[in-house]
Structures are given as structure tokens and as C-alpha cells.
Design an enzyme around this catalytic site. Structure first.
Site, PDB file in Angstrom:
ATOM      1  N   ASP A 165       0.853  -1.182   0.000  1.00 48.61           N
ATOM      2  CA  ASP A 165       0.000   0.000   0.000  1.00 48.61           C
ATOM      3  C   ASP A 165       0.894   1.238   0.000  1.00 48.61           C
ATOM      4  O   ASP A 165       1.983   1.221   0.561  1.00 48.61           O
ATOM      5  CB  ASP A 165      -0.864   0.081   1.275  1.00 48.61           C
ATOM      6  CG  ASP A 165      -1.637  -1.204   1.521  1.00 48.61           C
ATOM      7  OD1 ASP A 165      -2.101  -1.783   0.531  1.00 48.61           O
ATOM      8  OD2 ASP A 165      -1.770  -1.599   2.691  1.00 48.61           O
TER       9      ASP A 165
ATOM     10  N   ASP B 139      -0.027   7.841   8.450  1.00 51.86           N
ATOM     11  CA  ASP B 139       0.359   6.478   8.855  1.00 51.86           C
ATOM     12  C   ASP B 139       1.746   6.520   9.467  1.00 51.86           C
ATOM     13  O   ASP B 139       2.013   5.899  10.496  1.00 51.86           O
ATOM     14  CB  ASP B 139       0.494   5.521   7.665  1.00 51.86           C
ATOM     15  CG  ASP B 139      -0.765   5.298   6.912  1.00 51.86           C
ATOM     16  OD1 ASP B 139      -1.572   6.219   6.828  1.00 51.86           O
ATOM     17  OD2 ASP B 139      -0.930   4.178   6.393  1.00 51.86           O
TER      18      ASP B 139
ATOM     19  N   GLU C 186       2.507  -2.902  11.503  1.00 50.26           N
ATOM     20  CA  GLU C 186       2.069  -3.261  10.159  1.00 50.26           C
ATOM     21  C   GLU C 186       2.844  -2.490   9.087  1.00 50.26           C
ATOM     22  O   GLU C 186       2.963  -2.936   7.953  1.00 50.26           O
ATOM     23  CB  GLU C 186       0.564  -2.961  10.029  1.00 50.26           C
ATOM     24  CG  GLU C 186      -0.095  -3.707   8.916  1.00 50.26           C
ATOM     25  CD  GLU C 186      -0.952  -2.801   8.060  1.00 50.26           C
ATOM     26  OE1 GLU C 186      -0.810  -2.857   6.823  1.00 50.26           O
ATOM     27  OE2 GLU C 186      -1.748  -2.029   8.634  1.00 50.26           O
ATOM     28  N   GLU C 187       3.399  -1.353   9.448  1.00 50.99           N
ATOM     29  CA  GLU C 187       4.106  -0.521   8.476  1.00 50.99           C
ATOM     30  C   GLU C 187       5.566  -0.906   8.281  1.00 50.99           C
ATOM     31  O   GLU C 187       6.251  -0.300   7.472  1.00 50.99           O
ATOM     32  CB  GLU C 187       4.046   0.952   8.906  1.00 50.99           C
ATOM     33  CG  GLU C 187       2.649   1.539   8.940  1.00 50.99           C
ATOM     34  CD  GLU C 187       1.995   1.611   7.562  1.00 50.99           C
ATOM     35  OE1 GLU C 187       2.718   1.556   6.544  1.00 50.99           O
ATOM     36  OE2 GLU C 187       0.764   1.697   7.507  1.00 50.99           O
TER      37      GLU C 187
ATOM     38  N   ASP D 152      -1.166  -1.872  14.475  1.00 58.87           N
ATOM     39  CA  ASP D 152      -1.477  -1.324  13.153  1.00 58.87           C
ATOM     40  C   ASP D 152      -1.720   0.162  13.408  1.00 58.87           C
ATOM     41  O   ASP D 152      -2.736   0.541  13.982  1.00 58.87           O
ATOM     42  CB  ASP D 152      -2.744  -2.001  12.591  1.00 58.87           C
ATOM     43  CG  ASP D 152      -3.107  -1.465  11.211  1.00 58.87           C
ATOM     44  OD1 ASP D 152      -2.469  -0.505  10.751  1.00 58.87           O
ATOM     45  OD2 ASP D 152      -4.042  -2.013  10.592  1.00 58.87           O
TER      46      ASP D 152
ATOM     47  N   LEU E 241      -2.420   3.004  11.735  1.00 58.23           N
ATOM     48  CA  LEU E 241      -3.634   3.674  11.229  1.00 58.23           C
ATOM     49  C   LEU E 241      -4.346   2.762  10.258  1.00 58.23           C
ATOM     50  O   LEU E 241      -4.039   2.727   9.066  1.00 58.23           O
ATOM     51  CB  LEU E 241      -3.297   4.994  10.530  1.00 58.23           C
ATOM     52  CG  LEU E 241      -3.366   6.262  11.352  1.00 58.23           C
ATOM     53  CD1 LEU E 241      -3.432   7.485  10.445  1.00 58.23           C
ATOM     54  CD2 LEU E 241      -4.518   6.313  12.341  1.00 58.23           C
ATOM     55  N   ASP E 242      -5.299   2.037  10.775  1.00 59.30           N
ATOM     56  CA  ASP E 242      -6.063   1.118   9.941  1.00 59.30           C
ATOM     57  C   ASP E 242      -7.152   1.893   9.206  1.00 59.30           C
ATOM     58  O   ASP E 242      -7.735   2.829   9.770  1.00 59.30           O
ATOM     59  CB  ASP E 242      -6.694   0.045  10.824  1.00 59.30           C
ATOM     60  CG  ASP E 242      -7.384  -1.006   9.998  1.00 59.30           C
ATOM     61  OD1 ASP E 242      -6.674  -1.804   9.373  1.00 59.30           O
ATOM     62  OD2 ASP E 242      -8.615  -1.009   9.961  1.00 59.30           O
TER      63      ASP E 242
ATOM     64  N   GLU F 269      -4.396  -7.137  12.856  1.00 56.83           N
ATOM     65  CA  GLU F 269      -5.821  -6.817  12.743  1.00 56.83           C
ATOM     66  C   GLU F 269      -6.693  -7.945  13.294  1.00 56.83           C
ATOM     67  O   GLU F 269      -7.509  -7.734  14.193  1.00 56.83           O
ATOM     68  CB  GLU F 269      -6.175  -6.539  11.267  1.00 56.83           C
ATOM     69  CG  GLU F 269      -5.451  -5.315  10.725  1.00 56.83           C
ATOM     70  CD  GLU F 269      -5.604  -5.131   9.228  1.00 56.83           C
ATOM     71  OE1 GLU F 269      -5.347  -6.088   8.471  1.00 56.83           O
ATOM     72  OE2 GLU F 269      -5.976  -4.026   8.797  1.00 56.83           O
TER      73      GLU F 269
HETATM   74  P1  FDP Z   1      -6.944   0.208   4.423  1.00 59.19           P
HETATM   75  O1  FDP Z   1      -6.377  -0.616   3.308  1.00 59.19           O
HETATM   76  O2  FDP Z   1      -7.583   1.477   3.974  1.00 59.19           O
HETATM   77  O3  FDP Z   1      -5.966   0.413   5.570  1.00 59.19           O
HETATM   78  O4  FDP Z   1      -6.681  -3.568   6.354  1.00 59.19           O
HETATM   79  C1  FDP Z   1      -6.809  -2.469   5.689  1.00 59.19           C
HETATM   80  C2  FDP Z   1      -8.177  -1.967   5.324  1.00 59.19           C
HETATM   81  O5  FDP Z   1      -8.141  -0.620   5.071  1.00 59.19           O
HETATM   82  C3  FDP Z   1      -9.289  -2.214   6.374  1.00 59.19           C
HETATM   83  O6  FDP Z   1      -9.309  -1.271   7.389  1.00 59.19           O
HETATM   84  C4  FDP Z   1     -10.527  -2.160   5.535  1.00 59.19           C
HETATM   85  O7  FDP Z   1     -11.651  -2.775   6.113  1.00 59.19           O
HETATM   86  C5  FDP Z   1     -10.088  -2.843   4.284  1.00 59.19           C
HETATM   87  O8  FDP Z   1      -8.676  -2.630   4.174  1.00 59.19           O
HETATM   88  C6  FDP Z   1     -10.766  -2.314   3.069  1.00 59.19           C
HETATM   89  O9  FDP Z   1     -10.463  -3.124   1.996  1.00 59.19           O
HETATM   90  P2  FDP Z   1     -11.290  -3.024   0.618  1.00 59.19           P
HETATM   91  O10 FDP Z   1     -10.901  -1.729   0.001  1.00 59.19           O
HETATM   92  O11 FDP Z   1     -10.827  -4.187  -0.167  1.00 59.19           O
HETATM   93  O12 FDP Z   1     -12.733  -3.100   0.952  1.00 59.19           O
END
Ligand code: FDP
Length: 340
Positions: A70, A76, A99-100, A121, A123-124, A285
Site C-alpha cells: 500500500d 500512517d 504493520e508498516e 497497526d 492507522l487502519d 488486525e
Molecule cells: P486500508 O487498506 O484502507 O488500511 O486492512 C486495511 C483496510 O483498510 C481495512 O481497514 C478495511 O476494512 C479494508 O482494508 C478495506 O479493503 P477493501 O478496500 O478491499 O474493501
């Protein structure tokens, strides 16, 4: 005449709650409390940046990719570094992993080593930052298992049921700190006027059922037939079983699971043809959120097995996730096993 004053709920700060929690553990050294305090401080510093994000040009992306591919957002990075800096010197931890970051984050040699392991994690849901949508920090704590010296992967790659604490911090319309040390799940809301987290959700219990499902339905054509049949079932009309269910999906795991915890229902991130293990990381997560949800009376599964029983094999491994009200998770498992 004395008026009937409504019974106020307990006025309790997070700090006080953590200290009182130590009473469950007569052998406690105060190190876990110290660790939770450190996290609540880091959370406030991150919240300060999140709330002024649009003002100070901190939004936007850096040019760096994280280990999962990502693009890393500046916030983040700020959250990642702030948590590390708040936690590296307290003598509570022997190692961290975020996670980073690809590798373990060791404690600098000039600081004392502690007996706990912290995974986080920072900033999820960071894909939502630019749109001002709820995001969160997730954390998970274990006891170290190696006797001494520099902590190793063995200390970190432990099954989720061995967690001694876990929680999340929600950066939404208000900021919440939700945590569990094995004695109930408790939620605190920041009162910004006094800078304190106050107990707002004592002993959260998730409903056993709930007619809401939460997942990225855009992946429908990549799912295996049993998964497609399961979602099709939730969408059918049947007043007796409360169908069709409602779909709610923020796309921030912390926000989606927080809602599920309070209102009931199920949150899913299944494997699919493109990503057979789904998207979510076991250590940062799935394990901490499963620990929280199970302690609130719910369930969490990878579709076949209890998440907290999985033996991790790598720091950044992913697993499918089905989490929420126990009856909803069991129904998903039955569909995935082809029993319905
Ligand atoms: P993000 O990539 O924006 O950090 O685990 C990461 C996550 O968000 C979750 O918080 C979120 O539920 C999921 O990914 C969203 O994934 P989709 O875009 O595939 O729905």
C-alpha cells in the site's frame, strides 16, 4: 421534596480503570498498566494530528510503499513513529512489530527491556484518511516467551489466544479507546476539554444475532460459490429470520467492527480468487479484534477455524476473517462448509 436524580453512570477515567484492573492480577508489576498508559498518550498525539490533518498539509501520500504494497500516507507514518517513540523507553516491552514495518522493531540498547511484546497497526483504514472518514489504531499485547536477551520472532508469532491485552482506538466523530485485558471489553471516550478518556461503554456485550452484514461486495465475482450462496441467503426475503439483512460497509475495519460490536451482525473479509487469504493481517488486525469480540461474547473465524487458535507463521501473513455475533459467524461457517 427530594427530586429523583437519575443514577449517573460511574465517572471513571481510563487511567483509574487500568489501575483498578490490576486488582484482577495480584502478581501484577504495573508494567501492563504502564504500557496501556503509553498507548493512550500516543493515541492522543495521533488524534491531535488527525483532527488538524486538513489544516497542516499533513494529508497526502509519501512516495514509500509499506510491506503490504500500500502507498504509505503521511499520517500512517506519523502514527507509526509516535507509537514507537511513546513505547520504546518505558521498560515494559522487549520488542514491537508494526504493520508498516517489514521487520521486528527492537528496543534501543540504552533503554531497559520489559517482558511484553507489542504489535500494532498504526492507522487502519488509511485509504479513508483523505475523505475524513473514521480510521483507527489497533494493538495487541503478548508476554515474551524467550527467557532473555534480544527478543526474536518466536516472541511475536504466538497464537491469538495467548494475548494478554488488545484494543483499538477509534478516530471518528469522537475518539474512543476500547480495550480488554481478559476481564470484559470497556470503551472510553475522550473528553477533549479535560484531555481525559472517560468510561462511556462499560462491559460491552455483542448481541448474539444481528441483521447487518459488512463486507466489500464488489468482490462478489471473485468469491467461491459457497460464499456467494451465503451472501445470497442474507439478501433473500424472509420475515421470520429477519431477512434481507442490511449492508453497512465503511471500508475501515476498526469502524466496521466497532459498529458490529455495538449493534451485532457480521463483518467479513473472505479470501477470493485474487487474494486467497483475503486482505487483513492476522497479527495486527485479526487477532486483536478477535480477542476483543470474543471477550464481548462474540466469535471470530477464518471460515473454518477459530482465528485465535491459528499458529502464525509470518509477521505479515493474512487470513480470511468472519467476525461478530456468534450465531452469524456460525451460519457463515456452515455455508462455507457447504452444510447449508
Ligand atoms: P486500508 O487498506 O484502507 O488500511 O486492512 C486495511 C483496510 O483498510 C481495512 O481497514 C478495511 O476494512 C479494508 O482494508 C478495506 O479493503 P477493501 O478496500 O478491499 O474493501
Amino acid at each position: 421534596m427530594i427530586s429523583q436524580v437519575p443514577k449517573a453512570s460511574k465517572l471513571m477515567t481510563l487511567e483509574r480503570h487500568i489501575i483498578e484492573g490490576e486488582r484482577h492480577h495480584p502478581e501484577a508489576t504495573g508494567k501492563l498498566s504502564g504500557l496501556l498508559h503509553g498507548l493512550s498518550l500516543a493515541a492522543k498525539l495521533v488524534w491531535r494530528e488527525v483532527t488538524k490533518a486538513g489544516l497542516v498539509n499533513i494529508l497526502g501520500t509519501t512516495d514509500r510503499m509499506n510491506i503490504s504494497g500500500d502507498v504509505v500516507k503521511k499520517l500512517d507514518e506519523f502514527a507509526d513513529q509516535t507509537i514507537y517513540r511513546a513505547m520504546d523507553h518505558g521498560g515494559d516491552l522487549c520488542v514491537m512489530a508494526s504493520e508498516e514495518n517489514e521487520d521486528l522493531l527492537h528496543i534501543p540498547a540504552n533503554y531497559p527491556q520489559g517482558k511484553y511484546v507489542l504489535l500494532y497497526d498504526p492507522l487502519d483504514g488509511s485509504g479513508n484518511i483523505d475523505a475524513n472518514i473514521t480510521i483507527g489504531t489497533i494493538f495487541s499485547v503478548y508476554q515474551r516467551v524467550t527467557p532473555s536477551g534480544m527478543a526474536t520472532l518466536e516472541d511475536v508469532l504466538q497464537e491469538g489466544y495467548k494475548q494478554v491485552a488488545a484494543g483499538y482506538i477509534l478516530f471518528g466523530s469522537s475518539m474512543m479507546f476500547v480495550y480488554c485485558t481478559g476481564h470484559g471489553v470497556h470503551g472510553f471516550t475522550l473528553d477533549p476539554s479535560v484531555g481525559e478518556f472517560l468510561l462511556s461503554h462499560e462491559d460491552i456485550r455483542i448481541p448474539q444475532r444481528g441483521p447487518v452484514y459488512s463486507l466489500n461486495q464488489g468482490n462478489f465475482n471473485r468469491w467461491e460459490p459457497n460464499m456467494q450462496r451465503y451472501i445470497g441467503h442474507l439478501q433473500e426475503e424472509d420475515a421470520k429470520t429477519g431477512r434481507p439483512y442490511s449492508l453497512r460497509y465503511v471500508g475501515s475495519m476498526v469502524a466496521d467492527i466497532h459498529r458490529t460490536l455495538l449493534y451485532g451482525g457480521i463483518y467479513c473479509y473472505p479470501g477470493d480468487a485474487k487474494n486467497p487469504s483475503g486482505k487483513l493481517r492476522l497479527m495486527y488486525e485479526n487477532n486483536p479484534m478477535s480477542y476483543i469480540v470474543e471477550n464481548a461474547g462474540g466469535a471470530a473465524s477464518d471460515g473454518r477455524r477459530r482465528i485465535l487458535d491459528l499458529k502464525p507463521t509470518a509477521l505479515h501473513e493474512r487470513t480470511p476473517l468472519f467476525i461478530g455475533s456468534t450465531e452469524e459467524v456460525r451460519m457463515a461457517e456452515e455455508f462455507l462448509a457447504g452444510k447449508r
